[in-house]
Structure formats: structure tokens, C-alpha cells
Design a protein around this motif. Structure first.
Motif, short mmCIF file in Angstrom:
data_model
loop_
_atom_site.label_atom_id
_atom_site.label_comp_id
_atom_site.label_asym_id
_atom_site.label_seq_id
_atom_site.Cartn_x
_atom_site.Cartn_y
_atom_site.Cartn_z
N GLY A 1 0.82 -1.20 0.00
CA GLY A 1 0.00 0.00 0.00
C GLY A 1 0.86 1.25 0.00
N ALA A 2 1.90 1.26 0.84
CA ALA A 2 2.82 2.40 0.88
C ALA A 2 3.63 2.49 -0.41
CB ALA A 2 3.75 2.27 2.09
N PHE A 3 4.03 1.36 -0.96
CA PHE A 3 4.80 1.33 -2.20
C PHE A 3 4.01 2.00 -3.33
CE2 PHE A 3 6.49 -0.42 -6.11
CZ PHE A 3 7.85 -0.48 -5.87
N PHE A 4 2.73 1.66 -3.42
CA PHE A 4 1.90 2.21 -4.48
C PHE A 4 1.62 3.70 -4.25
CE2 PHE A 4 -2.25 3.20 -6.36
CZ PHE A 4 -2.02 2.83 -7.68
N ALA A 5 1.27 4.06 -2.99
CA ALA A 5 0.85 5.44 -2.70
C ALA A 5 2.01 6.42 -2.73
CB ALA A 5 0.16 5.48 -1.34
N PHE A 6 3.22 6.00 -2.31
CA PHE A 6 4.31 6.95 -2.14
C PHE A 6 5.48 6.76 -3.11
CE2 PHE A 6 2.04 7.02 1.89
CZ PHE A 6 1.88 8.38 2.06
N LEU A 7 5.41 5.73 -3.94
CA LEU A 7 6.45 5.56 -4.96
C LEU A 7 5.85 5.52 -6.37
CD1 LEU A 7 8.89 2.97 -3.31
CD2 LEU A 7 9.26 5.41 -3.69
N ILE A 8 4.88 4.66 -6.58
CA ILE A 8 4.30 4.52 -7.92
C ILE A 8 3.51 5.76 -8.32
CG2 ILE A 8 2.72 3.20 -9.37
CD1 ILE A 8 5.33 1.77 -8.71
N MET A 9 2.59 6.19 -7.45
CA MET A 9 1.72 7.32 -7.82
C MET A 9 2.47 8.64 -7.99
SD MET A 9 -1.08 6.14 -8.61
CE MET A 9 -1.70 7.77 -9.02
N PRO A 10 3.45 8.97 -7.12
CA PRO A 10 4.22 10.20 -7.39
C PRO A 10 4.95 10.15 -8.73
CG PRO A 10 4.49 9.55 -5.12
CD PRO A 10 3.77 8.42 -5.80
N LEU A 11 5.45 8.94 -9.11
CA LEU A 11 6.11 8.79 -10.41
C LEU A 11 5.11 8.99 -11.55
CD1 LEU A 11 8.62 8.08 -12.04
CD2 LEU A 11 7.99 5.65 -11.80
N VAL A 12 3.91 8.44 -11.38
CA VAL A 12 2.86 8.62 -12.38
C VAL A 12 2.50 10.09 -12.51
CG1 VAL A 12 0.42 8.17 -12.89
CG2 VAL A 12 1.91 6.29 -12.14
N ALA A 13 2.39 10.79 -11.39
CA ALA A 13 2.07 12.22 -11.41
C ALA A 13 3.16 13.01 -12.12
CB ALA A 13 1.89 12.73 -9.99
#
Length: 367
Positions: free
Chosen positions: A143-155
């Protein structure tokens, strides 16, 4: 007489409770100057005790419904955590410096980040209490991996267009894994409101860019004109827009644009905080509120920075108290029922080294 009452009749009426802060800059200055002096003469060892004194002061002066918050961190434990973090960072930098091929260790950090984040937030939560009931945080790695690594990269890859989606996942992740005793929080930040905040931020950054870039252009042109006025009678007087001069103007404009982006970030995050808090509930009934003025928040941060720099740090305590007070008094709770019927429970205390890593690196992920 029929004494049977409906559920609607016996349900407590909502009460609007406001947070307050009773600390003063003059009081905190005494704590700050002693902390600074002792930290210097002990070569940084006292910083652990300084952190505890600072947080106990700010938590102890933050009130809700006649009760203040408390910080329970142990300076000895924090010192050990800091030593471990500093040692690990030194070892990493030394190894990479001597053997550049070990640069993959930095990549390993990326995969450790979610674990460190969860442990840090768990520790900070467990060190915080209200009415003798402690907060707790129980996150998940992926959950943290997706919210704080993947999504900021997508943004980032979307040039900011998906920033509201990233903000939604990050704030919802924090709110949904945070607890107060045995009771859980729930955050559901609406995507439409977050995009509305992005739209207002775009307008804000446009106005600031016009102001900053225009000011930078005029400043650069002014320097150029002054330089050429000193060259009266020379042919160069008429060649006022040479390559070097335009480079100076573009540099000033670039710096102005960077400043504008930093201000826009503050403006955007203030809006995100309002939206997330206004859609957070505790125990399914106590709703939080946030009414931070985005322009007001930007002004506070900018003026705090200027005051701190211009006074060589002497107004730093005033700036910190001012920021903390504004965040506290901008927050409230619409309570349905009493706030004294919560029960504490045992929960993982996280890892102090993870918390100190985020502190040392200056990474602030607030609740």
C-alpha cells in the motif's frame, strides 16, 4: 406517558470543537536557544533531548475540548536511532564513493522506503497521545509502495495532470491506516475536489509566474541599462541586447520560475490538507475539519523564511510557533457524542531508526 424515543431523538447533537494553541514565541525561544547551545557543545548528541523537549512543548500546548496532547518519546532511544541512521548513511556513502559499482545500493533503498515509512509513522503515532489514549499506525508494504512511490512517479510523468490522483491515494492511505486506541480513522478524499484544487493552483502559479518572471526581466533589464549607461560614447551603448545580457535576463527569469513553483507547491498542499481533513472521520461519527487559507499559508511560510534569514536565525522560534499555531487553530472536530469513551490498545511501536531517518533526511509526511 410513552417514554419510547426514536434513535433520532436520543442521538447526541453534533458539537463543533476547535483546536487551540497556547504556546508563545517568547517561551519557546528559551527552549530553542538552550537546545541549540547544548546541541553544539555536545557535537549533536543533545539533539535527541532537544527534539523531545521541542515536541513536548508543542504537543503540550495544543488543546482540544479542554485536553492537551502529549509526546512520549524517550531521548535515549531516539539517540540510539540517530546513531544507527548516521552510521548507515556514512557506510553507504563511503562504500559507493570507494566502489561506484555498488551504486545499486541506492536502488535497494527505493524498495526499503515503504517499510521505513510505515515504521516511522508507526513510531511517531505511538509516541502521541490524547486523553491518555495513544495513536497508532498499521500500514502495509505494498500500500505504501503504491501510494508513495508509484503514484508520485505517475504524477511526474503526467506533467502534474495526475497529481490529484496521487494526493488522493497518499492521504487515503494515511487516514485509513491510522487509529486512535482501538478505533480507526477513515479518509476518503474526493477526486473532483482535488482536481478543483489543482485548477485553482494552476491559476495561482500563472499569476505568480507573471509577477516573478516580469520582475526578473525588469531587474535584469535594469542591470543591463545601468551597465550600458556607464559606457556612454561607445558603440556598445546601442547594442544593449547582446547574448550575455539576455543570458542574465533568462537566468533571473528561471530563478523566478523556480520560486513560483515552490510557492505553488505550498498552495496546492494546503488545499489538499483541507480536502483530506474535511473528509476524515473517527469511529464513523466524529468528523474533522480544516479551513486553512491557501494564500495565507503561503504568506506565512515565505515571511517566516525571510524573517529567519534576515535575522540570522534569531526569529526561527517565532516562525516555528507561528506556523504550528496556524495549523492547529485551522483544525477542528465536529463531534457526535463524547471524546472520552475511547479505549487504548496495544499496537506495534514502529522503529525509532526509521523515524529518525526521515527526520535527518528532512522528509515530512504528516498525518
Amino acid at each position: 406517558m410513552n417514554h419510547v424515543e426514536t434513535a433520532a431523538e436520543i442521538r447526541p447533537a453534533p458539537v463543533n470543537l476547535e483546536f487551540s494553541f497556547t504556546g508563545r514565541a517568547s517561551e519557546y525561544f528559551g527552549i530553542w536557544i538552550v537546545n541549540l547551545f547544548l546541541s553544539i557543545i555536545t557535537l549533536g548528541i543533545y539533539t535527541a533531548w532537544a527534539k523531545v523537549r521541542r515536541l513536548r512543548y508543542f504537543y503540550g500546548n495544543s488543546w482540544l475540548d479542554g485536553h492537551n496532547f502529549e509526546y512520549h518519546g524517550d531521548p535515549n532511544t531516539i539517540l540510539v536511532g540517530r546513531v544507527i541512521v548516521v552510521a548507515a548513511l556514512l557506510i553507504h556513502d563511503t562504500l559507493v564513493g570507494l566502489w561506484p559499482d555498488l551504486g545499486f545500493l541506492s536502488l535497494a533503498y527505493v524498495f526499503c522506503f515503504p517499510l521505513l515509512l510505515n515504521k516511522s509513522m508507526s513510531f511517531n503515532a505511538r509516541m502521541t497521545s490524547y486523553r491518555n489514549v495513544r495513536l497508532n499506525f498499521q500500514g502495509t508494504y505494498w500500500g505504501a509502495f503504491f501510494a508513495f512511490l508509484i503514484m508520485p512517479l505517475v504524477a511526474l510523468l503526467s506533467a502534474g495532470l495526475l497529481a490529484p490522483l496521487a494526493s488522493k491515494f497518499a492521504r487515503n492511505y494515511i487516514g485509513r491506516h491510522l487509529g486512535y486506541g482501538s478505533t480507526r480513522f477513515e479518509t476518503n478524499a474526493p477526486l473532483l475536489a482535488l482536481y478543483g484544487n489543482l485548477g485553482v493552483t494552476v491559476i495561482f502559479i500563472g499569476l505568480v509566474l507573471l509577477l516573478c518572471i516580469g520582475g526578473g526581466f525588469l531587474f535584469g533589464s535594469g542591470l543591463l541599462s545601468a551597465e550600458n549607461l556607464l559606457q556612454l560614447g561607445q558603440d556598445e551603448l546601442f547594442d544593449i541586447y547582446d547574448v550575455e545580457a539576455m543570458s542574465d535576463i533568462l537566468t533571473a527569469a528561471a530563478i523566478s520560475a523556480y520560486i513560483a513553483l515552490a510557492l505553488a507547491y505550498l498552495f496546492y498542499e494546503a488545499g489538499v490538507r483541507n480536502i483530506a481533513y474535511n473528509h476524515t472521520v473517527l469511529d464513523g461519527r466524529h468528523r474533522f475539519t480544516s479551513r486553512m487559507g491557501r494564500r495565507r499559508y503561503v504568506w506565512i511560510q515565505v515571511s517566516n523564511l525571510l524573517a529567519t534569514v534576515l535575522t540570522l536565525g534569531l526569529l526561527r522560534p517565532w516562525a516555528v510557533v507561528r506556523s504550528w499555531r496556524y495549523l492547529v487553530v485551522s483544525t477542528g472536530v465536529i463531534a457526535v457524542g463524547l471524546l472520552d469513551d475511547f479505549v487504548d490498545e496495544a499496537a506495534p511501536e514502529g522503529n525509532v531508526s526509521a523515524a529518525e531517518y526521515f527526520d535527518i533526511e528532512g522528509i515530512d509526511i504528516a498525518f
